[in-house]
Design a protein around this motif. Structure first.
Motif: not given
Length: 328
Positions: A71-74, A103-106, A110-119, A156-162
């Protein structure tokens, strides 16, 4: 409007078409038998009003298409169609206010992942903030606020709590903590070297009236953080990236982190504690406000009569068909 593309086994195609046909929010249905090669199956495409997307996506997931197809959504920026306009009118509410939970879940995952760009972005932001604190330059502080990517893990933390998603909460918390720890450590190292070569000295932090707010957390710091948290979540759910920039400028997380680094390097220990409190107050305010905002949004959408079960809820996780429908 959203465009949904479904790859489905031939045995499930009629059910997919039924889900599309039963929703007045769906238009422009296209069926291509045998068009999918890997995985093999039929291809079904259609457009759906954002307000009705949660119902349709939940029912499609209940068919097990995540494992047997896809299932893909655009996002559709422009749809010139009388039928599409009718579909949006048939779905109560406004598309700008609609929260598509998948959409918010995805996005939050992604925002919760550790990436080099984030650091990298957080380290650069904290270093710019540190220089702004040393030079007492608010413009540098504001620039550092805009550059900092720290609201992503907070959301991401807020959505995870919800969602009661402990894994997402843990991942976001680790990303947030690790990001600030690495950024402060890098900035501290740079500040220590700068002090050794004589570029900076302790007196630079003695008198700085324009940026002293960093080390004076108070009730207003929490209030601003709460307001920023509400605005940040709304900007993400409403897809208003320009509003999110204002959120970054409102909170003092990155400036506090930068001040911690230079205060340690210059032995201003009282400022280290004050900056830590400022950082904690801002993060706490955003998290509390973000959770409350998401909860209210879900409550409001459910009261509008939508089938609005968020991802990973017991009904969807169990693969049970759901009964709610978008009604005109």
């Amino acid at each position: 409007m959203l465009h949904i593309r479904v790859i489905t086994p031939a045995s499930r195609t009629d059910e997919v078409l039924r889900i599309a046909a039963d929703s007045p929010a769906v238009v422009n249905v296209l069926k291509l038998p045998g068009a999918a090669f890997d995985p093999e199956g039929d291809l079904v495409e259609f457009d759906v009003a954002r307000e009705g997307a949660n119902a349709v996506l939940a029912d499609l997931k209940a068919l097990g298409l995540k494992d047997t197809g896809g299932i893909s959504v655009e996002q559709l920026d422009l749809s010139i169609s009388t039928a599409a306009e009718a579909a949006e009118h048939a779905a109560p509410g406004d598309p700008e206010d609609a929260v598509v939970w998948e959409e918010l879940s995805a996005r939050t995952a992604a925002e919760a992942r550790m990436t080099w760009s984030y650091f990298a972005f957080l380290a650069l932001a904290v270093q710019i903030a540190a220089i702004g604190a040393l030079l007492d330059q608010p413009i540098l502080i504001v620039g550092a606020m805009v550059l900092g990517p720290d609201f992503g893990p907070v959301a991401a933390m807020c959505f995870g709590v919800l969602q009661r998603n402990v894994r997402l909460i843990g991942a976001a918390a680790r990303t947030l903590a690790a990001g600030f720890a690495v950024a402060i450590a890098i900035t501290l190292a740079c500040a220590a070297v700068s002090r050794l070569i004589g570029w900076i000295e302790p007196t630079m932090l003695d008198d700085r009236p324009l940026t002293s707010f960093i080390i004076h957390p108070d009730r207003w710091s929490f209030v601003v953080a709460v307001l920023a948290g509400v605005a940040g979540i709304l900007s993400m759910t409403a897809r208003k990236s320009s509003a999110l920039v204002g959120v970054f400028i409102s909170v003092t997380t990155v400036p506090a982190a930068g001040n911690i680094a230079v205060a340690i390097a210059l032995a201003h220990w009282n400022e280290v504690g004050a900056s830590l409190v400022q950082l904690g107050v801002n993060l706490a305010g955003m998290i509390v406000a973000g959770i409350a905002t998401l909860f209210i949004q879900r409550l409001m959408w459910s009261r509008l009569g939508r089938h609005d079960i968020a991802p990973h809820s017991p009904e969807v996780a169990a693969g049970q068909p759901t009964s709610g429908r978008v009604s005109g």
